[in-house]
Structures are given as C-alpha cells and as structure tokens.
Design a protein around this motif. Structure first.
Motif, short mmCIF file in Angstrom:
data_model
loop_
_atom_site.label_atom_id
_atom_site.label_comp_id
_atom_site.label_asym_id
_atom_site.label_seq_id
_atom_site.Cartn_x
_atom_site.Cartn_y
_atom_site.Cartn_z
N LEU A 193 -11.91 -28.63 -12.39
CA LEU A 193 -11.70 -29.01 -11.00
C LEU A 193 -12.29 -27.99 -10.03
CD1 LEU A 193 -8.09 -30.55 -10.79
CD2 LEU A 193 -10.26 -31.66 -10.25
N ALA A 194 -12.20 -26.71 -10.38
CA ALA A 194 -12.73 -25.67 -9.49
C ALA A 194 -14.25 -25.79 -9.33
CB ALA A 194 -12.36 -24.29 -10.03
N ASP A 195 -14.93 -26.39 -10.33
CA ASP A 195 -16.39 -26.57 -10.22
C ASP A 195 -16.75 -27.51 -9.07
OD1 ASP A 195 -16.71 -24.98 -12.49
OD2 ASP A 195 -16.70 -26.69 -13.84
N LEU A 196 -15.80 -28.32 -8.63
CA LEU A 196 -16.06 -29.32 -7.58
C LEU A 196 -15.82 -28.77 -6.18
CD1 LEU A 196 -14.20 -32.33 -9.25
CD2 LEU A 196 -16.65 -31.81 -9.37
N ASP A 197 -15.37 -27.52 -6.08
CA ASP A 197 -14.98 -26.99 -4.77
C ASP A 197 -16.13 -27.08 -3.77
OD1 ASP A 197 -13.02 -25.88 -3.11
OD2 ASP A 197 -13.94 -23.90 -3.26
N GLY A 198 -15.79 -27.52 -2.57
CA GLY A 198 -16.79 -27.67 -1.51
C GLY A 198 -17.42 -29.03 -1.44
N ARG A 199 -17.24 -29.84 -2.49
CA ARG A 199 -17.79 -31.20 -2.46
C ARG A 199 -16.87 -32.14 -1.69
NH1 ARG A 199 -20.23 -29.26 -7.07
NH2 ARG A 199 -22.16 -30.31 -7.77
N GLN A 200 -17.41 -33.26 -1.23
CA GLN A 200 -16.60 -34.31 -0.62
C GLN A 200 -16.00 -35.18 -1.72
OE1 GLN A 200 -18.61 -36.43 2.54
NE2 GLN A 200 -19.76 -34.60 3.17
N LEU A 201 -14.88 -35.81 -1.42
CA LEU A 201 -14.16 -36.59 -2.42
C LEU A 201 -13.90 -38.00 -1.91
CD1 LEU A 201 -12.50 -36.76 -5.10
CD2 LEU A 201 -10.53 -35.91 -3.78
N LEU B 204 -22.77 -42.47 -5.48
CA LEU B 204 -24.12 -42.83 -5.90
C LEU B 204 -25.17 -42.15 -5.02
CD1 LEU B 204 -25.63 -44.65 -7.94
CD2 LEU B 204 -25.58 -46.46 -6.23
N ALA B 205 -24.83 -41.96 -3.74
CA ALA B 205 -25.76 -41.30 -2.82
C ALA B 205 -25.79 -39.79 -3.01
CB ALA B 205 -25.39 -41.63 -1.38
N GLY B 206 -24.89 -39.26 -3.83
CA GLY B 206 -24.87 -37.83 -4.09
C GLY B 206 -24.14 -37.01 -3.04
N THR B 207 -23.39 -37.67 -2.15
CA THR B 207 -22.70 -36.94 -1.09
C THR B 207 -21.24 -36.68 -1.42
OG1 THR B 207 -22.17 -39.00 0.06
CG2 THR B 207 -24.24 -37.90 0.65
N ALA B 208 -20.72 -37.25 -2.51
CA ALA B 208 -19.30 -37.08 -2.83
C ALA B 208 -19.10 -37.30 -4.32
CB ALA B 208 -18.44 -38.06 -2.03
N VAL B 209 -17.89 -36.96 -4.79
CA VAL B 209 -17.47 -37.24 -6.16
C VAL B 209 -16.21 -38.09 -6.08
CG1 VAL B 209 -18.45 -35.09 -7.04
CG2 VAL B 209 -16.04 -35.15 -6.34
N ALA B 210 -15.82 -38.66 -7.22
CA ALA B 210 -14.61 -39.48 -7.27
C ALA B 210 -13.92 -39.25 -8.60
CB ALA B 210 -14.95 -40.96 -7.09
N PHE B 211 -12.65 -39.62 -8.68
CA PHE B 211 -11.90 -39.56 -9.93
C PHE B 211 -11.63 -40.97 -10.41
CE2 PHE B 211 -10.16 -35.64 -7.73
CZ PHE B 211 -10.97 -34.76 -8.44
N GLY B 212 -11.62 -41.16 -11.72
CA GLY B 212 -11.32 -42.48 -12.25
C GLY B 212 -11.63 -42.57 -13.72
N PRO B 213 -11.45 -43.77 -14.30
CA PRO B 213 -11.78 -43.97 -15.71
C PRO B 213 -13.29 -43.96 -15.92
CG PRO B 213 -11.17 -46.04 -14.66
CD PRO B 213 -10.92 -44.97 -13.65
N ARG B 214 -13.69 -43.94 -17.16
CA ARG B 214 -15.12 -43.88 -17.51
C ARG B 214 -15.85 -45.08 -16.91
NH1 ARG B 214 -17.84 -41.34 -21.65
NH2 ARG B 214 -15.86 -40.70 -22.59
#
Length: 306
Positions: free
Chosen positions: A181-189, A226-236
């Motif tokens: 989770l710390a690897d995602l710091d600074g990204r949008q969610l 998909l645009a590379g501006t954020a990440v999300a959580f969810g199933p595969r």
C-alpha cells in the motif's frame, strides 16, 4: 410522456454519468436516450445534467431529483411485482454492480436451480441504495458490503473479500508481482460510489499502511485508472490496458453478506445459501473469522465524481 419510464432513464444516466454506458444498460441506442433526457428536462423545466465532450455531471436540480426519482421508480416496480404475484412468486434481489457479470449470473442461475417456482428480480444497486430499498420494502434480500447503518436489518454469514490494486498497464508498479500500500502513496484513488462506511474503513487502512491518496474520486467505471491518473481496489480484472496486482500482506478486508428486513422467507433463505456458495467459489471470498458486522451511524452518501 411516460414520466416513470423517463425517470428510469434519468436514474441510470445519473448512476453511469456516461450516456453510452447508460444506453448499454438500458438496451437502447444512445441518441434516443439523449433525446428522452432532453424531453424530461423540457417537461420539468430544469437542466438535469451538465454535458461536455469529456464529462457528464449532475446539476443541483439533478441531484435533488435523483433521490425522488429512485423512490418513484422503486414504488412502481413494487406495484408491478405485487400485481404479478398472483401468477408467480417473485424475489426482489439487490446485488452490487462491481461483483462482476459472471458472479451475478452464477447467483441468479444457482437460485433458479434451487427454487424454479420463484422468479428472481435482480437489481444492480450499491449497498447504501440497497439499505434504503430493504428498509422501505422495495427489496426482499440484498448482497451488501459492511459496515452497514441499518436498524432492523438482519444479516447472513459474513464473507471476506481481499481486494488487490488495479493499475494502468503502463504503471511501473505493474511490473511487480505484488504491491505494498505504501508504494501507492501520492497517487489518486478511485472508489466506487454509494459505499460510505466501506470508504472510511478502506481509507483508514490505507493511511495506516502509508498510502495517503493525493485525491479520492467516486466513479462507476475504471476510466481514470485506464488513463493512468489513478488506481483502484477490487477483485482481479482482465480488461485491456489494465493490470491487477495483489496487495502485499492482504491489508484490506471487505466484508460481504446477505441482508433482509424482518423474518426471512424461504426464498430469501435459499438465496442466502446460494450467495455464500457462489461468493466462495466464483468470487474467491472466505469465511470471516472476525466479529460479526458492526453497526455504524448513518452518514449521507456523497455524490458522483467523474
């Protein structure tokens, strides 16, 4: 003008905030859908959506209308179901949209196999909307994510879903076998809408593990990911342009169960048993070894953000 039908179109567009996606859900072409929304706006004398080439957003009038429109549509559906019960029994079921089409199909098929004499009437609804529908009598049983603020509801066995992170395929973290989770710091969610209690728990766990999102969006789709501006959580997921990676240590635990109001009937009990089996086998969920779902104070769900 068929006002109820037009209000149904409006609620779907408001949920998707994308006319193309809404048209697919409604099984119609996009131009007629746009025309009917404009007809509704003319009939009501207000503008319901702000439209641009890139975004569709609810206006203030649209936000005010949405809750009323959902209630009207739900009541009409309830009347139709009651009128049709002389011909066959109906079980009105709420299912979170992000469970995925294959899981939803397995739920319905499994219930039909167990109780062919009862017709399932599924509706894709987020947990907050299901709570309103269950307490108001518009649903018989739902599949909800906890924590749930709902006095008077009962819950089936609680299962746990361990989400991973969804990234753009070009994201450098997609080259890793797992992500902290710390690897995602600074990204949008990106978080799915209408799950306020789950949002609070998820963000608290993110902060505890060193991930403080630069910005949090609520959206029904993974377009921002998909645009590379954020990440999300969810199933595969297996969508082009996206990568899914497990979270190191599985820090997030999403608790899921069936829910109903009052005493569960035979059909609701049967659906609950089918749901436990399908969610274990098809969605990779496991038994919850923690305490039962806790109740929280109700908070208003925030609006959609594209």
């Amino acid at each position: 003008m068929d006002l109820v039908r037009h209000l149904r179109y409006f609620t779907v567009v408001a949920e998707e905030l994308h006319f193309g996606n809404a048209a697919i859900r409604l099984g119609m072409a996009q131009p007629p859908l746009s025309q009917r929304i404009r007809r509704l706006e003319e009939e009501l004398g207000v503008r319901l959506f702000d439209r641009s080439s890139r975004h569709v957003r609810l206006t203030e009038a649209g936000r005010l209308l949405l809750a009323e429109a959902r209630e009207i549509v739900a009541r009409v559906d309830r009347l139709r179901d009651l009128a049709g019960r002389g011909e066959s029994a109906v079980l009105r079921v709420g299912i979170p949209p992000d469970l995925g089409s294959s899981v939803i199909a397995a739920l319905i098929a499994g219930f039909r196999e167990r109780m062919p004499e009862v017709r399932p009437a599924p509706a894709e609804m987020w947990s907050a909307d299901q709570v309103v529908a269950l307490t108001g009598g518009a649903l018989d049983v739902g599949v909800v994510r906890h924590p749930v603020a709902a006095p008077g509801l009962s819950f089936g066995p609680v299962l746990v879903q361990r989400p991973g992170v969804v990234l753009a395929e070009a994201d450098p973290l997609a080259a890793l076998s797992s992500v902290h989770l710390a690897d995602l710091d600074g990204r949008q969610l990106v978080l799915f809408p209408r799950e306020p209690g789950l949002h609070e728990e998820t963000l608290a766990e993110c902060r505890r593990h060193g991930f403080v999102p630069d910005e949090v969006h609520e959206a029904q789709t993974l377009g921002l990911v998909l645009a590379g501006t954020a990440v999300a959580f969810g199933p595969r997921v297996g969508l082009p342009g996206l990568s899914w990676r497990p979270l190191l240590g599985s820090p997030l635990a999403w608790r899921v169960s069936t829910a109903w109001r009052g005493e569960a009937g035979d059909a609701a009990v049967t659906f609950g048993a089918v749901a436990v089996r399908v969610l274990r086998e098809n969605a990779g969920m496991t038994d919850d070894e923690a305490v039962p779902p806790r109740r929280v104070r109700a908070r208003p769900a925030s609006g959609f953000l594209a």
